[in-house]
Design a protein around this motif. Sequence first.
Motif, PDB file in Angstrom:
ATOM      1  N   LYS A 396       0.488  -9.839  -1.623  1.00 55.60           N
ATOM      2  CA  LYS A 396      -0.167  -8.717  -2.287  1.00 55.60           C
ATOM      3  C   LYS A 396       0.536  -7.422  -1.890  1.00 55.60           C
ATOM      4  O   LYS A 396       0.806  -7.187  -0.713  1.00 55.60           O
ATOM      5  CB  LYS A 396      -1.647  -8.632  -1.890  1.00 55.60           C
ATOM      6  CG  LYS A 396      -2.500  -9.793  -2.402  1.00 55.60           C
ATOM      7  CD  LYS A 396      -2.883  -9.583  -3.847  1.00 55.60           C
ATOM      8  CE  LYS A 396      -3.913 -10.619  -4.296  1.00 55.60           C
ATOM      9  NZ  LYS A 396      -4.356 -10.414  -5.683  1.00 55.60           N
ATOM     10  N   ALA A 397       0.825  -6.571  -2.872  1.00 58.02           N
ATOM     11  CA  ALA A 397       1.474  -5.289  -2.592  1.00 58.02           C
ATOM     12  C   ALA A 397       0.447  -4.293  -2.069  1.00 58.02           C
ATOM     13  O   ALA A 397      -0.702  -4.267  -2.520  1.00 58.02           O
ATOM     14  CB  ALA A 397       2.132  -4.749  -3.857  1.00 58.02           C
ATOM     15  N   ALA A 398       0.856  -3.462  -1.112  1.00 59.04           N
ATOM     16  CA  ALA A 398      -0.048  -2.460  -0.541  1.00 59.04           C
ATOM     17  C   ALA A 398      -0.417  -1.408  -1.585  1.00 59.04           C
ATOM     18  O   ALA A 398       0.389  -1.060  -2.456  1.00 59.04           O
ATOM     19  CB  ALA A 398       0.607  -1.797   0.665  1.00 59.04           C
ATOM     20  N   ALA A 399      -1.632  -0.893  -1.467  1.00 64.82           N
ATOM     21  CA  ALA A 399      -2.122   0.108  -2.418  1.00 64.82           C
ATOM     22  C   ALA A 399      -1.253   1.355  -2.419  1.00 64.82           C
ATOM     23  O   ALA A 399      -1.078   2.011  -3.461  1.00 64.82           O
ATOM     24  CB  ALA A 399      -3.560   0.483  -2.078  1.00 64.82           C
ATOM     25  N   MET A 400      -0.678   1.687  -1.277  1.00 66.42           N
ATOM     26  CA  MET A 400       0.093   2.918  -1.182  1.00 66.42           C
ATOM     27  C   MET A 400       1.366   2.880  -2.019  1.00 66.42           C
ATOM     28  O   MET A 400       1.908   3.927  -2.370  1.00 66.42           O
ATOM     29  CB  MET A 400       0.427   3.228   0.278  1.00 66.42           C
ATOM     30  CG  MET A 400      -0.793   3.585   1.127  1.00 66.42           C
ATOM     31  SD  MET A 400      -1.882   4.840   0.368  1.00 66.42           S
ATOM     32  CE  MET A 400      -0.792   6.259   0.364  1.00 66.42           C
ATOM     33  N   TRP A 401       1.867   1.677  -2.347  1.00 65.84           N
ATOM     34  CA  TRP A 401       2.994   1.604  -3.269  1.00 65.84           C
ATOM     35  C   TRP A 401       2.609   2.209  -4.626  1.00 65.84           C
ATOM     36  O   TRP A 401       3.372   2.971  -5.221  1.00 65.84           O
ATOM     37  CB  TRP A 401       3.447   0.162  -3.460  1.00 65.84           C
ATOM     38  CG  TRP A 401       4.300  -0.394  -2.350  1.00 65.84           C
ATOM     39  CD1 TRP A 401       3.981  -1.381  -1.468  1.00 65.84           C
ATOM     40  CD2 TRP A 401       5.633   0.035  -2.013  1.00 65.84           C
ATOM     41  NE1 TRP A 401       5.016  -1.614  -0.603  1.00 65.84           N
ATOM     42  CE2 TRP A 401       6.054  -0.760  -0.917  1.00 65.84           C
ATOM     43  CE3 TRP A 401       6.508   0.989  -2.523  1.00 65.84           C
ATOM     44  CZ2 TRP A 401       7.309  -0.619  -0.330  1.00 65.84           C
ATOM     45  CZ3 TRP A 401       7.761   1.140  -1.944  1.00 65.84           C
ATOM     46  CH2 TRP A 401       8.151   0.348  -0.861  1.00 65.84           C
ATOM     47  N   LEU A 402       1.431   1.828  -5.081  1.00 65.02           N
ATOM     48  CA  LEU A 402       0.978   2.344  -6.381  1.00 65.02           C
ATOM     49  C   LEU A 402       0.671   3.837  -6.317  1.00 65.02           C
ATOM     50  O   LEU A 402       0.978   4.585  -7.257  1.00 65.02           O
ATOM     51  CB  LEU A 402      -0.253   1.563  -6.848  1.00 65.02           C
ATOM     52  CG  LEU A 402       0.025   0.096  -7.186  1.00 65.02           C
ATOM     53  CD1 LEU A 402      -1.274  -0.669  -7.394  1.00 65.02           C
ATOM     54  CD2 LEU A 402       0.893  -0.017  -8.422  1.00 65.02           C
ATOM     55  N   VAL A 403       0.076   4.265  -5.215  1.00 64.59           N
ATOM     56  CA  VAL A 403      -0.192   5.698  -5.048  1.00 64.59           C
ATOM     57  C   VAL A 403       1.122   6.481  -5.076  1.00 64.59           C
ATOM     58  O   VAL A 403       1.205   7.559  -5.686  1.00 64.59           O
ATOM     59  CB  VAL A 403      -0.956   5.961  -3.730  1.00 64.59           C
ATOM     60  CG1 VAL A 403      -1.062   7.457  -3.457  1.00 64.59           C
ATOM     61  CG2 VAL A 403      -2.341   5.337  -3.790  1.00 64.59           C
ATOM     62  N   ALA A 404       2.149   5.933  -4.445  1.00 60.99           N
ATOM     63  CA  ALA A 404       3.464   6.597  -4.439  1.00 60.99           C
ATOM     64  C   ALA A 404       4.033   6.692  -5.851  1.00 60.99           C
ATOM     65  O   ALA A 404       4.632   7.712  -6.227  1.00 60.99           O
ATOM     66  CB  ALA A 404       4.429   5.833  -3.531  1.00 60.99           C
ATOM     67  N   ILE A 405       3.857   5.642  -6.644  1.00 57.50           N
ATOM     68  CA  ILE A 405       4.343   5.656  -8.029  1.00 57.50           C
ATOM     69  C   ILE A 405       3.627   6.737  -8.819  1.00 57.50           C
ATOM     70  O   ILE A 405       4.244   7.537  -9.539  1.00 57.50           O
ATOM     71  CB  ILE A 405       4.142   4.279  -8.694  1.00 57.50           C
ATOM     72  CG1 ILE A 405       5.031   3.237  -8.018  1.00 57.50           C
ATOM     73  CG2 ILE A 405       4.462   4.344 -10.192  1.00 57.50           C
ATOM     74  CD1 ILE A 405       4.695   1.805  -8.406  1.00 57.50           C
ATOM     75  N   TYR A 406       2.291   6.803  -8.683  1.00 59.32           N
ATOM     76  CA  TYR A 406       1.522   7.831  -9.397  1.00 59.32           C
ATOM     77  C   TYR A 406       1.909   9.234  -8.916  1.00 59.32           C
ATOM     78  O   TYR A 406       1.915  10.187  -9.718  1.00 59.32           O
ATOM     79  CB  TYR A 406       0.021   7.610  -9.209  1.00 59.32           C
ATOM     80  CG  TYR A 406      -0.528   6.442  -9.994  1.00 59.32           C
ATOM     81  CD1 TYR A 406      -0.486   6.436 -11.385  1.00 59.32           C
ATOM     82  CD2 TYR A 406      -1.100   5.345  -9.356  1.00 59.32           C
ATOM     83  CE1 TYR A 406      -0.992   5.368 -12.117  1.00 59.32           C
ATOM     84  CE2 TYR A 406      -1.605   4.279 -10.084  1.00 59.32           C
ATOM     85  CZ  TYR A 406      -1.549   4.286 -11.459  1.00 59.32           C
ATOM     86  OH  TYR A 406      -2.048   3.226 -12.173  1.00 59.32           O
ATOM     87  N   PHE A 407       2.237   9.367  -7.641  1.00 59.40           N
ATOM     88  CA  PHE A 407       2.661  10.666  -7.116  1.00 59.40           C
ATOM     89  C   PHE A 407       3.961  11.118  -7.791  1.00 59.40           C
ATOM     90  O   PHE A 407       4.065  12.268  -8.250  1.00 59.40           O
ATOM     91  CB  PHE A 407       2.855  10.588  -5.596  1.00 59.40           C
ATOM     92  CG  PHE A 407       3.444  11.838  -5.005  1.00 59.40           C
ATOM     93  CD1 PHE A 407       2.640  12.942  -4.741  1.00 59.40           C
ATOM     94  CD2 PHE A 407       4.800  11.923  -4.720  1.00 59.40           C
ATOM     95  CE1 PHE A 407       3.179  14.102  -4.207  1.00 59.40           C
ATOM     96  CE2 PHE A 407       5.352  13.079  -4.189  1.00 59.40           C
ATOM     97  CZ  PHE A 407       4.535  14.174  -3.926  1.00 59.40           C
ATOM     98  N   VAL A 408       4.946  10.231  -7.851  1.00 57.67           N
ATOM     99  CA  VAL A 408       6.225  10.588  -8.473  1.00 57.67           C
ATOM    100  C   VAL A 408       6.022  10.911  -9.954  1.00 57.67           C
ATOM    101  O   VAL A 408       6.613  11.856 -10.484  1.00 57.67           O
ATOM    102  CB  VAL A 408       7.256   9.442  -8.295  1.00 57.67           C
ATOM    103  CG1 VAL A 408       8.548   9.771  -9.037  1.00 57.67           C
ATOM    104  CG2 VAL A 408       7.547   9.223  -6.819  1.00 57.67           C
ATOM    105  N   GLN A 409       5.166  10.139 -10.629  1.00 60.56           N
ATOM    106  CA  GLN A 409       4.910  10.401 -12.046  1.00 60.56           C
ATOM    107  C   GLN A 409       4.206  11.742 -12.250  1.00 60.56           C
ATOM    108  O   GLN A 409       4.454  12.444 -13.241  1.00 60.56           O
ATOM    109  CB  GLN A 409       4.078   9.264 -12.648  1.00 60.56           C
ATOM    110  CG  GLN A 409       4.846   7.960 -12.785  1.00 60.56           C
ATOM    111  CD  GLN A 409       4.098   6.914 -13.581  1.00 60.56           C
ATOM    112  OE1 GLN A 409       2.896   7.033 -13.810  1.00 60.56           O
ATOM    113  NE2 GLN A 409       4.800   5.878 -13.990  1.00 60.56           N
ATOM    114  N   THR A 410       3.333  12.122 -11.320  1.00 63.95           N
ATOM    115  CA  THR A 410       2.649  13.410 -11.430  1.00 63.95           C
ATOM    116  C   THR A 410       3.630  14.565 -11.269  1.00 63.95           C
ATOM    117  O   THR A 410       3.574  15.557 -12.012  1.00 63.95           O
ATOM    118  CB  THR A 410       1.536  13.515 -10.375  1.00 63.95           C
ATOM    119  OG1 THR A 410       0.597  12.453 -10.565  1.00 63.95           O
ATOM    120  CG2 THR A 410       0.807  14.850 -10.479  1.00 63.95           C
TER     121      THR A 410
END
Length: 496
Positions: A396-410
């Motif tokens: 399972k991938a850590a939640a912070m990977w997805l948060v990082a993706i949303y951060f870069v997209q923002t």
Amino acid sequence: MASSLTKGAASTTGSQKTFFGHPRGLATLFMTEMWERFSYYGMRALLPLYLIAPNGLHMNPATATAIYSVYLSLVYLLAMPGGWFGDRVWGPRKTVAVAGAVIMLGHLTLALPSEGTFFAGLGLVAIGSGLLKSNISTMVGHLYDGPDDPRRDGGFTIFYMGINVGAFAAPLIIGTIGENVNWHLGFALAALGMGLGVAQFMLGTRHLNERSLVVPKPLSAAERASTLRKSMIWLGVAAVFYLGTVVTGVYTLNWLLVPITVAGLVIPVMVLARIKRDKELSATEQKKMSGYIWFFVAAAIFWMIYDQGGSTLAIFADSSAENSVLGWDFPVSWYQSVNPVLIMALAPVFAAFWMALNRRGKEPSTIVKFSSGLVLVGASFFLFLMPLTIAGDGHKAAAMWLVAIYFVQTVAELTLSPVGLSVTTKMAPAKYASQMMGVWFLAVTAGDCTTGLLSIAGVELNGTGVVALQAALAVLAGAAIFMYRGKVKALMGDVR
């Protein structure tokens, strides 16, 4: 605590209450937009998860992504006719009131535990959102004394904060109820939110400018009859066609999805071609439209990737992410609150940063900002390859990977989206000044329809190869704009 939102400030009357120093009507429109975005983003956060859930519609991820993408594209596609309706038929105020009621009815229809009414509910929400989107922004403009009113930009900033407040709260409330209690109760909460928005809009209309009641360019009797006749003909053709597919037993969901996605790609091309071929445009305006097409195509690529934050990324999180922080589990829909909270935190920082660079004469040009946004959104999908690889290894991938993706997209959004809005108004031919914002929304439509067509074709959008290809496409598009910045700059004329 409504009183805490208003305070006495300088006004033309000396005693009139204001909303943070702005006309009191801004509070009405702020709250209307906040509740509309609360209902919209709450439903949007639930939509792909409900479509794939075993206790939902239990569709495959590709079909769910296609439906989600088509729905988003319709909202933005209908913004142009929505603006036309406000200009020619009812006027902005009546159009917004009716739009809110239609959105609420759509959410109530989604709340019904019936697959047969589900798509009708989606359609109603899309129609209502299209009617509301352009007209409520027009009404904000009506509150001020023309484009030179020094409060105008600040008023729009406050108004757009309402969007992000609603977008932030919705997944946390509607998402939690929908995922953990009952999907249809979540959709019902979205209806409640829109109902509150409509109620406070009706109560606060006395604070709005009287111009919002006026139909700027009303249809003549002949135009009204012609429009009604053409609409009924097209509606009749569609009804006969789809009735025929049902009776003959050949109807599938793709008979609905494919025409919409194709239209979402063809209509933007037709609109741009029509403007470009207009003989009434001056040579300078023609050049600017040629330059604008560069930005339009690049924006479509941007939104194709960015809007997958609610579909491809959400579906990945549902199946392959460890949705917890320090041992505390949270609903998948909560990821959709990351972007709006980051927007609220980072938007003032970006504004101050650009101003500081401008004072030093070092602020990047529109072209550089735009190309940077494209490169960043591409980088977000290169980053997506990491959790995809982790999940591919059976973890399972850590939640912070997805948060990082949303951060870069923002960060990418703050670099590109405001610039896109600005360059659209600056490069618009005088004849099409009021229509060009709708043209900008068509870039979103084109991007989402591209995603929809790929999903309908069975492309696995969360496959590493496809994700890498999309990332590379965005980076190359950003690089192309930067490399050809001299040519694009020449086409832009006096716009910088």
